[in-house]
Design an enzyme around this catalytic site. Structure first.
Site, PDB file in Angstrom:
ATOM      1  N   PRO A  48      -4.492  14.558   3.442  1.00  0.00           N
ATOM      2  CG  PRO A  48      -5.892  13.091   3.207  1.00  0.00           C
ATOM      3  CD  PRO A  48      -5.464  14.712   2.933  1.00  0.00           C
TER       4      PRO A  48
ATOM      5  NE  ARG B  58       0.820  11.501  -3.077  1.00  0.00           N
ATOM      6  CZ  ARG B  58      -0.407  11.096  -2.527  1.00  0.00           C
ATOM      7  NH1 ARG B  58      -1.231  10.720  -3.331  1.00  0.00           N
ATOM      8  NH2 ARG B  58      -0.438  11.632  -0.793  1.00  0.00           N
TER       9      ARG B  58
ATOM     10  CG  HIS C 291      -5.505   2.333   5.475  1.00  0.00           C
ATOM     11  ND1 HIS C 291      -6.666   2.231   5.531  1.00  0.00           N
ATOM     12  CD2 HIS C 291      -5.286   2.915   5.006  1.00  0.00           C
ATOM     13  CE1 HIS C 291      -7.511   3.346   4.783  1.00  0.00           C
ATOM     14  NE2 HIS C 291      -6.104   3.587   3.996  1.00  0.00           N
TER      15      HIS C 291
ATOM     16  CG  ASP D 109      -2.021   5.005   3.144  1.00  0.00           C
ATOM     17  OD1 ASP D 109      -1.935   5.238   2.099  1.00  0.00           O
ATOM     18  OD2 ASP D 109      -2.913   5.174   4.309  1.00  0.00           O
TER      19      ASP D 109
ATOM     20  CG  HIS E  69      -1.785   1.185   1.109  1.00  0.00           C
ATOM     21  ND1 HIS E  69      -3.285   0.917   1.581  1.00  0.00           N
ATOM     22  CD2 HIS E  69      -2.183   2.459   0.657  1.00  0.00           C
ATOM     23  CE1 HIS E  69      -4.187   1.813   0.947  1.00  0.00           C
ATOM     24  NE2 HIS E  69      -3.455   2.851   0.932  1.00  0.00           N
TER      25      HIS E  69
ATOM     26  CE  LYS F  75      -8.158   2.157  -0.815  1.00  0.00           C
ATOM     27  NZ  LYS F  75      -6.517   2.877  -0.445  1.00  0.00           N
TER      28      LYS F  75
ATOM     29  CG  HIS G 295      -9.845   4.651   2.809  1.00  0.00           C
ATOM     30  ND1 HIS G 295      -8.819   5.680   2.994  1.00  0.00           N
ATOM     31  CD2 HIS G 295     -10.300   4.905   4.464  1.00  0.00           C
ATOM     32  CE1 HIS G 295      -8.888   6.439   3.888  1.00  0.00           C
ATOM     33  NE2 HIS G 295     -10.053   5.815   5.088  1.00  0.00           N
TER      34      HIS G 295
END
Length: 429
Positions: A315, A72, A224, A299, A68, A152, A180
């Protein structure tokens, strides 16, 4: 231990105190054509083109596998790119990453996934794989199914009508749906980030994702995980016959509490799901100590410092360069067992079906050498473009000294030995 014939000459032999089947043993790791072909006593090591011996202050580990991360690129290269992100991975002892699809545009179609493959192949030092993003017309991804290892879903995706299509497609091919888990309808206005996205938002979303998984008989992976209530729901589902449920945790949810949101690191520490109150943190840490998660992930989510110190901080934060050494801190200070390293190597590799994460015959020759050498976390020293960390100032007891990927030296004594070398990691089942 395994041994290959004495008249064989291999490409590389690494000798030192190696993590073999859960213990550190004096061993010779023989690598040929990118694969570990034998483990033996040093005195029985085969002939080799290259031979490196590491002394008492060094430990040999399998390469870590982080399932994970956010590299970018494409679209957000100002935050991170495959060059800087993979250097961060190497410096943290990570030899394979799985990249998330929230690029610009999102990697939810074959065109962007193909572009990611081209960019990563040209620039990444480490091996890689990709998740596909949410696409309600999921069949459009059929022609490039070999380019992604799972899906995802973000909070807004999970509650979309198209989520069922994704779960059904994933079930057909045995792919994980990585979720998530937060329910946006339970978010609220609050200056304290952990209060704005309360535990019940995660707990509600986990139950919803479990329902979709049961309906479709799909593999659900909750990523997570950060609350005790969600943890209990997932653990109950794991022991219930008929379904497949796995989950991972992060170092920051195990080691940091939402007290950081009341101090000078409050912007840096903003992450989703949030850091939790101490009781929740302790529950997640206890699950780690008891080896309940299926993996540890970072993450790794870089942003510009201006984005982290604004009134509405973005975040996430970098994690690739610290995770392994944070784990060693907990191990060497007696709070975690040595087996916890499996959650960042053997077990995530097994989830993906790749022959990595183990110093053993037949596995890829990814070896990380750490030195027993203290250092202080300073974001300004990171390879990542994100030069900050919620662990700023922490003293860590081990440091990455050398990294070999498929037997090739990538990093030695603070120097990168190559500018590229990673490749798409294809699951073998």
């Amino acid at each position: 231990m395994m041994r290959i014939s004495g008249d064989t000459t291999v490409d590389l032999v690494l000798i030192g105190k190696a993590l073999i089947e859960g213990s550190f043993l004096e061993a010779a790791v023989a690598i040929d054509d990118g694969v570990i072909v034998g483990i033996s006593k040093p005195s029985l090591a085969p002939n080799s083109v290259s031979r490196v011996e590491f002394g008492e202050k060094f430990l040999l580990l399998p390469g870590m596998v982080d399932i994970h991360v956010h590299m970018r690129e494409p679209g957000l290269e100002y935050k991170e790119d495959w060059g800087s992100g993979s250097r961060a991975a190497v410096k943290g002892g990570v030899t394979m990453v799985v990249d998330m699809p929230n690029n610009v545009p999102p990697a939810n179609n074959c065109s962007v996934l193909q572009e990611k493959l081209q960019r990563a192949s040209a620039r990444s030092l480490v091996d890689f794989a990709f998740y596909a993003g949410f696409n309600p017309l999921v069949e459009e991804l059929e022609r490039c199914r070999g380019l992604f290892v799972g899906f995802k879903l973000y909070p807004e995706d999970l509650y979309s009508p198209g989520a069922r299509n994704v779960f059904s497609y994933a079930s057909r091919y045995g792919l994980p749906v990585v979720v998530h888990a937060e329910n946006p309808s339970l978010f609220r206005e609050s200056k304290l980030h952990s209060d704005a996205r309360p535990p019940e938002a995660e707990e509600s979303a986990v139950k919803h994702a479990l329902m979709l998984s049961r309906e479709s008989n799909a593999w659900l992976h909750v990523t997570h995980l950060s609350t005790s209530g969600a943890l209990m729901s997932v653990l109950e589902a794991k022991v219930t016959p008929g379904g497949r449920v796995t989950f991972d945790v992060t170092p920051h949810h195990c080691l940091l509490s939402d007290e950081l949101y009341r101090g000078e690191k409050r912007g840096i520490a903003v992450v989703n799901p949030p850091l939790r109150p101490e009781g929740e943190r302790a529950s997640i840490y206890t699950s780690l100590r008891n080896m309940l998660p299926d993996a540890i992930v970072t993450d790794h989510a870089p942003h510009r410092i201006e984005e982290k110190t604004s009134e509405k901080p973005s975040p996430g934060f970098p994690g690739l360069e610290t995770a392994l050494h944070l784990l060693f801190r907990e191990i060497l200070e007696g709070r975690l067992g040595l087996e916890v390293l499996e959650l960042y190597s053997r077990r995530p590799a097994r989830l993906l079906g790749v022959k990595k994460g183990v110093l053993g015959e037949g596995f890829e020759g990814d070896v990380v050498v750490v030195s027993k050498e203290e250092w202080v976390v300073r974001g300004e020293d990171f390879e990542s473009k994100a030069k900050y960390s919620p662990f700023e100032g922490w003293r860590l007891p081990t440091k990455t000294y050398a990294v070999y990927i498929r037997g090739e030296p990538v990093y030695i004594a603070g120097q990168f030995m190559t500018s590229k070398g990673g490749r798409l990691a294809v699951p073998r089942g």
